[in-house]
Scaffold this motif. Sequence first.
Motif, PDB file in Angstrom:
ATOM      1  N   GLU A  91      54.085  74.508  33.863  1.00  0.00           N
ATOM      2  CA  GLU A  91      54.427  73.864  32.586  1.00  0.00           C
ATOM      3  C   GLU A  91      54.771  74.911  31.529  1.00  0.00           C
ATOM      4  OE1 GLU A  91      54.580  70.549  32.261  1.00  0.00           O
ATOM      5  OE2 GLU A  91      55.072  70.530  30.126  1.00  0.00           O
ATOM      6  N   SER A 130      56.613  67.799  31.748  1.00  0.00           N
ATOM      7  CA  SER A 130      57.758  67.635  30.841  1.00  0.00           C
ATOM      8  C   SER A 130      59.011  68.293  31.394  1.00  0.00           C
ATOM      9  CB  SER A 130      57.429  68.217  29.463  1.00  0.00           C
ATOM     10  OG  SER A 130      57.430  69.628  29.504  1.00  0.00           O
ATOM     11  N   GLN A 406      66.581  60.929  28.463  1.00  0.00           N
ATOM     12  CA  GLN A 406      65.687  61.352  27.391  1.00  0.00           C
ATOM     13  C   GLN A 406      64.716  62.357  27.947  1.00  0.00           C
ATOM     14  OE1 GLN A 406      63.183  58.390  25.673  1.00  0.00           O
ATOM     15  NE2 GLN A 406      64.871  57.412  24.581  1.00  0.00           N
ATOM     16  N   SER A 407      64.268  63.250  27.077  1.00  0.00           N
ATOM     17  CA  SER A 407      63.217  64.188  27.455  1.00  0.00           C
ATOM     18  C   SER A 407      62.444  64.487  26.178  1.00  0.00           C
ATOM     19  CB  SER A 407      63.826  65.469  28.022  1.00  0.00           C
ATOM     20  OG  SER A 407      64.482  66.180  26.980  1.00  0.00           O
ATOM     21  N   ARG A 408      61.380  65.235  26.324  1.00  0.00           N
ATOM     22  CA  ARG A 408      60.648  65.687  25.146  1.00  0.00           C
ATOM     23  C   ARG A 408      61.608  66.438  24.219  1.00  0.00           C
ATOM     24  NH1 ARG A 408      57.873  70.111  23.985  1.00  0.00           N
ATOM     25  NH2 ARG A 408      56.336  69.709  22.357  1.00  0.00           N
ATOM     26  N   GLN A 409      62.552  67.142  24.809  1.00  0.00           N
ATOM     27  CA  GLN A 409      63.481  67.930  24.001  1.00  0.00           C
ATOM     28  C   GLN A 409      64.451  67.050  23.221  1.00  0.00           C
ATOM     29  OE1 GLN A 409      65.261  70.977  26.424  1.00  0.00           O
ATOM     30  NE2 GLN A 409      63.283  71.946  26.789  1.00  0.00           N
ATOM     31  N   GLN A 411      63.809  64.132  22.196  1.00  0.00           N
ATOM     32  CA  GLN A 411      63.032  63.473  21.139  1.00  0.00           C
ATOM     33  C   GLN A 411      62.761  64.432  19.982  1.00  0.00           C
ATOM     34  OE1 GLN A 411      59.954  60.744  22.346  1.00  0.00           O
ATOM     35  NE2 GLN A 411      60.772  60.688  24.406  1.00  0.00           N
ATOM     36  N   LEU A 412      62.473  65.689  20.307  1.00  0.00           N
ATOM     37  CA  LEU A 412      62.333  66.687  19.243  1.00  0.00           C
ATOM     38  C   LEU A 412      63.641  66.800  18.465  1.00  0.00           C
ATOM     39  CD1 LEU A 412      60.335  69.488  21.083  1.00  0.00           C
ATOM     40  CD2 LEU A 412      59.679  68.468  18.889  1.00  0.00           C
ATOM     41  N   ARG A 415      64.186  63.846  16.208  1.00  0.00           N
ATOM     42  CA  ARG A 415      63.259  63.852  15.076  1.00  0.00           C
ATOM     43  C   ARG A 415      63.779  64.753  13.956  1.00  0.00           C
ATOM     44  NH1 ARG A 415      56.788  64.851  15.613  1.00  0.00           N
ATOM     45  NH2 ARG A 415      56.861  62.611  15.927  1.00  0.00           N
TER      46      ARG A 415
ATOM     47  N   TYR B 332      57.727  76.458  23.649  1.00  0.00           N
ATOM     48  CA  TYR B 332      57.612  75.144  24.304  1.00  0.00           C
ATOM     49  C   TYR B 332      58.498  74.080  23.653  1.00  0.00           C
ATOM     50  CZ  TYR B 332      55.091  71.472  26.886  1.00  0.00           C
ATOM     51  OH  TYR B 332      54.744  70.439  27.727  1.00  0.00           O
ATOM     52  N   ASP B 333      58.803  74.252  22.372  1.00  0.00           N
ATOM     53  CA  ASP B 333      59.571  73.218  21.667  1.00  0.00           C
ATOM     54  C   ASP B 333      61.065  73.512  21.622  1.00  0.00           C
ATOM     55  OD1 ASP B 333      57.264  71.821  21.307  1.00  0.00           O
ATOM     56  OD2 ASP B 333      57.245  71.895  19.114  1.00  0.00           O
TER      57      ASP B 333
END
Lengths: 428, 461
Positions: A91, A130, A406-409, A411-412, A415, B332-333
């Motif tokens: 991760e 993720s 979609q991914s966490r990225q 969504q970031l 935002r 990570y972001d």
Amino acid sequence: MNRIMRRVIAFVLLATSSVASAQDVLIRNATVHTASTAGTLRGSDVLVQGGLISAIGNALAAPAGIAIVDANGAPLTPGLFAGVSGIGVEEVSAEPSANDGALVFGATVPQAAQMRPEFDVTLAYNPRSSLLPVARMGGLSFTQLAAGSALGGSIIAGQGAVVRLDGRFDGIPFAEQRALFINLGGNLAPLSGNSRAGAYMLLAQAIAEARSAAPAGSVNTLLTPAGRSALAGYFARGRVLVGVDRAADILRVIAIAQREKLNIVLVGAAEGWLVAAQLAAAKVPVLIDGLENLPGSFDSLGATLENAARLHAAGVAVGFSQRGDASHNARKMRQLAGNAVANGLPWEAGLAGLTAMPAKALGVSHRIGSIEVGKLADLVLWSGDPLEVTNSARQIWLAGKAMPMQSRQTQLRDRYLRAAGPLPRAYP
Amino acid sequence: MRPILICALSSTLLALPAIAAAAAGEAFASTYQPLASSATVLRHATVLIGNGQRLDNADVLLRDGKIAALGTQLQVPDGSLEIDARDKWVTPGLIDVHSHLGVYASPGVTASADGNEMSAPVTAQVWAEHGVWPQDPGFAKALAGGITSMQVLPGSANLIGGRGVTLKNVPATTMQAMKFAGAPHGLKMACGENPKRVYGTRMQSPMTRMGNMAGYRAAFSEAREYAEQWADYAKATAKAGKDKKTEPAKAPKRDLRLDTLAAVLNGEIQVHIHCYRADEMANMIALADEFGFKIAAFHHGVEAYKIADVLAKEHICGALWADWWGFKMEAYDGIEENIALVDRPEGGCAIVHSDSAEGIQRLNQEAAKVIGSAQRVGIAIAPERAIRWLTENAARALGVLEHTGTLEAGKMADVVVWNGNPFSVYAKADQVFIDGALLYDRNDPAHQPTSDFMLGQEASP
């Protein structure tokens, strides 16, 4: 603009999820790169039923109620190979608590007990990592989970398996297709008494033990009973993925594989082109990094961007895998193939190096890696040439299921893309 | 042309003379001499000027090592070399603001790991140029990718790692023969995980981000005092000069570490900070305000998109990757649109950097990836805008925009001729000119340099 696009995407998702089976879809009018002997089919339809490709052709009849996607001529490919990686296992690379990719006992156990072919990295696989949605956004649908060799570990790194990136808990569909990892080269010399010759010495001893040439429990054995049994399993079946770059080492590895009847795939092979004829004669497939053209070490003085083209021309099966951060940066795989094509590899071979070739080399081509009737419907619809870095995956299907783009990225991104409102961005 | 705000601002912040620092800056002076060149005209090209503008079917005249003219049907001096650049694209030479070529050379052997002086958290006295091995085969590979200038930086193990150097990417036997004359030094600083890991594991400070900040503040406090001593000395010397009776003032003891930091406080050195997280970048801006220096660029800035407006307002560039993420917690972001979002606000200064011997060879592809991912969210970025990330903005961050970075008349003729639109995986640099001289030609082995190291290797590609 962005809000509108998001609505469109939401609508498409809604539409696909409202049909009777989420694993049925008819993709119309695509440029279908089959990665099979059928080649590229223009203006073709692909029908998916029950997660499998059930028909390919022009103007296919649409079963009642099926979701239809008009590709408008856009390229459709098999889901792409993410390379030999630690997706779902790694991760955050630098965090020991969030990276399970290599066995490192270090000084805590004697060196003799550090060689553990029985180490199975797939037990650490987290389908909810993720990294999976990030990889899918890049059109990647399967990877070869790797056991790594790190200082304090062993040149026989352990076992991995091919996994499809569908995020399901119920398993690794190709668990029967196991691979053993062996890594060689100057950088790993500390694992073999500071000499690459030591690596061959240790390998020979481990193989002899697995063939029961030494009585179990003898002093100075390298392998545990479980390790002997695990390694012995690869003499009869399964694959051995060998990380190796120097031409002379490649020839030694071929010789060992022939003597021990091992089914090998080379990973790296920076100097593979120097021994292309021998690789072709021995029918050894290679997974190379198409961006590698620097003498990163004295093992790869011959590195060149033309490695893929030269190997292919000599009749070697060429696919791609990435050095460096292969897990997080797996989406760079298309760039590896694109650069190989820019340096002489035929385009079709470039795409095959991301699809049919790794599927075959890794023993999963009966299910994935090409668009053929009966195969799992792991498909990607692209905005344009999939090897061109300005293009992106519009939609990926895994076993016919349209995965959320979609991914966490993303969504970031969304935002912080929107204008600041009265509440902090932490609120939806 | 964009005003050079970095220099303008920094010189007004602190009016302290830095006698020692100025003296140090002249050491190891450049001996670079442009190669001989004839006047050359590139005809009928698609020209990306580097300042956001594009010319179609245009000519570019290189003369006496400078960009002499841009236009159509240019009249050129007799004997000019004519190059038909129909269907080709012409851009300024690419500039990488973050390279370790030469200090972490290929092959990666311990003997030439010269990029991180990991012996103390503040090593402002070390200079990357003293670790540069000019025979690194990576320089020639970068040239083939269109790189004409680069900043070679120390690594990020330390809070303050030392001075970076800007080089022209010309094959040479000495570092001085590559050194970009007139380019200010850079200062390499690092936030976050690396310094606290390197020293924390030795049970030394910094062990935490608290320790990081305390370390920077202590160093700059010391530097301020040092600069004041030199200022007092300068005043006293001036007074003694006027009044013959006064005793000559005694010079403060020279301190190479504080020389560098005093030069930063005086605005003579461009500050480049390795910093991933948005909150840490904000803390570094506050640090710079406290001590009155200016930050040229945050490097890596994986979370720069979260504070893109702040960076634009502060005129700080974001030197970023297209897609790296996740290799450590502070990365990570990462998102693929980072560069596009930093580029977006009025005054935004986005830079594509490499930090990699592989990446430096294809900064154009890195930018192409950003164009593609921006497209996904409906942000259309034209090639003439994107090229600024690799040229004008990079030159601005290095303090060399008056010399290079755009194809404006009078600037250095650092020019790349591409076989098509450079923002493609299939694009290749056909020819690369540095100060008007042809340093690389893809179709002519006589214009493809090979380092001493690669010469005669049996496995040579």
